[in-house]
Enzyme design. Sequence first.
Site, PDB file in Angstrom:
ATOM      1  CB  SER A 192      37.882  46.899  49.983  1.00 53.72           C
ATOM      2  OG  SER A 192      36.771  45.795  50.438  1.00 53.72           O
ATOM      3  CE1 TYR A 202      38.268  40.903  49.487  1.00 56.63           C
ATOM      4  CE2 TYR A 202      37.073  41.943  50.358  1.00 56.63           C
ATOM      5  CZ  TYR A 202      37.922  41.944  49.155  1.00 56.63           C
ATOM      6  OH  TYR A 202      37.640  42.798  48.230  1.00 56.63           O
TER       7      TYR A 202
END
Length: 287
Positions: A151, A164
């Site tokens: 990501s 995350y």
Amino acid sequence: MGARPVSRAGRCTLKRLDGRVAVVTGGASGIGEAIARALGQTGAHVVVADRDVDGANRVAQALPRAQAAEVDVRDATHVADFAERVAFEHGGAAILVNNAGVACRGTFAESSLDDLHHVLDVNLWGVLHSTHAFLPQLARQDEAHIVNIASIFGVLPVPGQASYAASKFAVRGFSESLAEELRGGPIGVTTVFPGGIATPIAARARSAALAPPPDALWQTALTFFERRAAPPESVARAVVRAIQHRRERVLVTPEAHIIDLARRVAPQLATRAAAWWSSRDLARRWW
């Protein structure tokens, strides 16, 4: 037998994916679904793996050569058994796409240990479990490829996404180390850094144990993902090209390229700017 295609860097490439067995985790929706569909269009036999077996079946049934598998990447034994089934039924996978991922809304202080495990067990350990289970059969192929979906939060951390970001930075480090360990052999490794992509991950994000109810800024972020984010097909196209040309690092969306450049040129300033942006009403007005 004809010579295998070779890139300018002298590495063998998977130009032809027709007939190759490709395993896609988290393939029932979002980026995983788009990747499964894109690989299916190349003629690959796609195994759509997901905890959501109904969703995986829906995706598999729309592809010419595909099957669904109910797989929980958090469970190492379950993943190992799944890899054995793929080897037995298909002679082994040539492509592994580690895409399964979840998110949790809240700061580190607001998160319980269970919240942290919720993210890391899927986003990091899922990648490790699947790679460990499939690596032996990938190594037996003439050419093979591993794709790990990270990501842009694996490049630039932001407040409220500590778990995350930790998972995606870890995936990045693992992927880059693995690529060096496997360099010169039949297995290529690609790390993908998507920016804002229109997927259900934000809407499905779990709220941390002590996190306050979603505020207007969070709702605006969801609206951004619904209306302004890039389609998951943009990631899928980039993944297929990366496999075919053995690219090790792929950035998807304009903001991903900008953020990556900013982190290289002025890392601390970029991080502080992202923190300021994410906490200001300015972000709501912009979106």
